[in-house]
Design a protein around this motif. Structure first.
Motif, PDB file in Angstrom:
ATOM      1  N   ALA A 159     -21.681  36.524 -17.137  1.00  0.00           N
ATOM      2  CA  ALA A 159     -20.853  37.594 -16.582  1.00  0.00           C
ATOM      3  C   ALA A 159     -21.733  38.794 -16.244  1.00  0.00           C
ATOM      4  N   VAL A 160     -21.154  39.741 -15.518  1.00  0.00           N
ATOM      5  CA  VAL A 160     -21.855  40.956 -15.104  1.00  0.00           C
ATOM      6  C   VAL A 160     -21.077  42.171 -15.580  1.00  0.00           C
ATOM      7  N   VAL A 161     -21.752  43.053 -16.279  1.00  0.00           N
ATOM      8  CA  VAL A 161     -21.184  44.349 -16.660  1.00  0.00           C
ATOM      9  C   VAL A 161     -21.790  45.394 -15.729  1.00  0.00           C
ATOM     10  N   GLN A 162     -20.952  46.103 -15.011  1.00  0.00           N
ATOM     11  CA  GLN A 162     -21.396  47.022 -13.977  1.00  0.00           C
ATOM     12  C   GLN A 162     -22.212  48.187 -14.559  1.00  0.00           C
ATOM     13  N   THR A 163     -23.072  48.741 -13.728  1.00  0.00           N
ATOM     14  CA  THR A 163     -23.961  49.838 -14.123  1.00  0.00           C
ATOM     15  C   THR A 163     -23.166  50.980 -14.752  1.00  0.00           C
ATOM     16  N   HIS A 164     -23.548  51.349 -15.971  1.00  0.00           N
ATOM     17  CA  HIS A 164     -22.871  52.408 -16.710  1.00  0.00           C
ATOM     18  C   HIS A 164     -23.874  53.069 -17.634  1.00  0.00           C
ATOM     19  N   ARG A 204     -30.380  37.596 -21.009  1.00  0.00           N
ATOM     20  CA  ARG A 204     -29.730  38.751 -20.388  1.00  0.00           C
ATOM     21  C   ARG A 204     -30.742  39.543 -19.583  1.00  0.00           C
ATOM     22  N   ARG A 205     -30.268  40.074 -18.479  1.00  0.00           N
ATOM     23  CA  ARG A 205     -31.103  40.932 -17.633  1.00  0.00           C
ATOM     24  C   ARG A 205     -30.467  42.320 -17.567  1.00  0.00           C
ATOM     25  N   PHE A 206     -31.236  43.308 -17.952  1.00  0.00           N
ATOM     26  CA  PHE A 206     -30.823  44.700 -17.843  1.00  0.00           C
ATOM     27  C   PHE A 206     -31.561  45.332 -16.667  1.00  0.00           C
ATOM     28  N   THR A 207     -30.812  45.906 -15.747  1.00  0.00           N
ATOM     29  CA  THR A 207     -31.396  46.714 -14.687  1.00  0.00           C
ATOM     30  C   THR A 207     -31.111  48.159 -15.039  1.00  0.00           C
ATOM     31  N   LEU A 208     -32.168  48.943 -15.192  1.00  0.00           N
ATOM     32  CA  LEU A 208     -32.068  50.270 -15.789  1.00  0.00           C
ATOM     33  C   LEU A 208     -32.407  51.370 -14.790  1.00  0.00           C
ATOM     34  N   PHE A 209     -31.667  52.472 -14.880  1.00  0.00           N
ATOM     35  CA  PHE A 209     -31.893  53.644 -14.039  1.00  0.00           C
ATOM     36  C   PHE A 209     -31.952  54.878 -14.929  1.00  0.00           C
ATOM     37  N   PRO A 210     -32.889  55.798 -14.700  1.00  0.00           N
ATOM     38  CA  PRO A 210     -32.957  57.013 -15.521  1.00  0.00           C
ATOM     39  C   PRO A 210     -31.808  57.962 -15.192  1.00  0.00           C
ATOM     40  N   PRO A 211     -31.514  58.906 -16.079  1.00  0.00           N
ATOM     41  CA  PRO A 211     -30.459  59.883 -15.794  1.00  0.00           C
ATOM     42  C   PRO A 211     -30.667  60.638 -14.492  1.00  0.00           C
ATOM     43  N   LEU A 233     -34.388  39.763 -21.292  1.00  0.00           N
ATOM     44  CA  LEU A 233     -34.405  39.480 -22.726  1.00  0.00           C
ATOM     45  C   LEU A 233     -34.159  38.009 -22.992  1.00  0.00           C
ATOM     46  N   GLU A 234     -34.969  37.449 -23.873  1.00  0.00           N
ATOM     47  CA  GLU A 234     -34.755  36.121 -24.419  1.00  0.00           C
ATOM     48  C   GLU A 234     -34.153  36.275 -25.814  1.00  0.00           C
ATOM     49  N   ASP A 269     -26.059  32.653 -19.295  1.00  0.00           N
ATOM     50  CA  ASP A 269     -25.754  31.387 -19.948  1.00  0.00           C
ATOM     51  C   ASP A 269     -24.285  31.284 -20.340  1.00  0.00           C
ATOM     52  N   PRO A 270     -23.784  30.058 -20.534  1.00  0.00           N
ATOM     53  CA  PRO A 270     -22.347  29.861 -20.774  1.00  0.00           C
ATOM     54  C   PRO A 270     -21.880  30.269 -22.160  1.00  0.00           C
ATOM     55  N   PHE A 271     -22.791  30.594 -23.067  1.00  0.00           N
ATOM     56  CA  PHE A 271     -22.416  31.103 -24.385  1.00  0.00           C
ATOM     57  C   PHE A 271     -23.471  32.123 -24.779  1.00  0.00           C
TER      58      PHE A 271
END
Length: 339
Positions: A153-158, A173-180, A228-229, A248-250
């Motif tokens: 699933a995807v959790v939108q940028t927050h 999991r992949r985190f795409t990060l943006f500074p304040p 992240l692994e 992944d599915p779980f």
């Protein structure tokens, strides 16, 4: 759902001691802590199989209902607003944790499953005993672990108004990060109607239309990616924006939120108050208030009241939590009288 990947990658560390982690926090940049949780029984169970991890979690379940959300397959795994922004594209449900786990395992081998996620389940309520079996890293202090259980699933940028350690237990999991500093270029959604509390960006990474979101290119230039692994953790500094994609599915992630001990402030309320009182003033008046904020809030070079005796500095001086609480209470009383 295919999302682009920033060129910049988050720096990785292994086994940082307290001094090094202090330097990491002071730098206010995300870092990956490789293998930080490798000895957790939950990580070992997840590496064995989803069923083994499900059994590990079920062993702590209380039988009380937990809240989770479900989005239909046609949403592509993305939890977001509905088309008119007055609702969401997912629905909330409740069931005992064991039923949620059974449902996730049931859908694992299906070609087109719904997106399912239990988000931010506090360990003492949902799975008491999990934290004793899987002890928190020392760097998070007394922060309460929260569990995020779901499938791809995807959790939108927050962003969150906490420091955050996100720990991948099972699933990539992949985190795409943006500074304040990228906030103005992320096209923030409604303050009054968020998806789960925090503000979110309206720009979908998989469809960041340059004509519709022209300033997003500037935000993307500041972005970085952290993959992240299982067993890895990601330190996310205060107020950094993050988009999270599970592959992944779980999947299970455990996170810890914390702020300095004793801090109970509400800066978002201060922002909203300033928006209501200052933003629509004539430009010359806004410039005057910008100078006031720069002098009394954002100037790190000097303490504004240093020219005054300590006994009369009042709120120009450094405030301890008790003084801050008294000032906020006085403000609340004054605002109540103005109604």
């Amino acid at each position: 759902m295919d999302c682009p990947v920033p060129e910049r990658r988050t720096v990785e560390y292994r086994d940082p001691d307290a001094k090094v982690f202090g330097e990491i926090r002071a730098a206010a940049r995300p870092v990956i802590l490789k293998g930080l949780l490798a000895d957790w029984p939950a990580v070992r169970a997840g590496s064995e199989s989803p069923m083994a991890l499900g059994a590990h979690l079920a062993g702590f379940a209380t039988g009380k209902p937990v809240r989770f959300i479900v989005a239909p397959p046609e949403r592509g795994g993305m939890f977001f607003y509905g088309d008119d922004l007055t609702g969401t594209n997912f629905e909330a449900r409740e069931a005992p944790l064991t039923e949620l786990l059974h449902g996730l395992l049931h859908w694992m081998d299906r070609a087109d499953p719904p997106a399912m996620a239990a988000q931010s389940l506090p360990e003492p309520v949902a799975v008491p005993g999990f934290a004793a079996a899987n002890p928190a890293p020392a760097i998070v202090g007394s922060a309460v672990p929260r569990l995020w259980i779901g499938n791809a699933a995807v959790v939108q940028t927050h962003h969150d108004m906490f420091e955050n350690l996100a720990c991948a237990v099972a699933g990539r999991r992949r985190f795409t990060l943006f500074p304040p500093s990228a906030t103005k270029d992320l096209y923030v959604g409604p303050f009054e109607r968020t998806l789960a509390g925090p503000l979110v960006s309206m720009v979908p990474l998989h469809a960041a239309d340059a004509e519709r979101w022209p300033r997003f290119a500037d935000a993307w230039a500041e972005a970085e990616v952290a993959d992240l692994e299982p067993g890895d953790a990601l330190y996310i500094p205060y107020m950094w924006w993050h988009h999270v994609q599970s592959f992944d599915p779980f999947a299970l992630l455990v996170n810890y939120w914390w702020n300095p001990e004793g801090q109970r402030r509400q800066p978002m309320q201060a922002l909203i108050h300033a928006m209501a009182e200052i933003r629509d003033m004539p430009s010359d008046q806004r410039d005057a208030w910008r100078a006031m904020f720069d002098a009394f809030v954002f100037d790190d070079a000097a303490e504004p009241g240093a020219h005054l005796p300590q006994t009369v500095r009042g709120i120009q001086g450094r405030m301890d939590p008790q003084t801050s609480a008294a000032v906020l209470a006085s403000l609340a009383q004054g605002m109540q009288r103005q109604r």
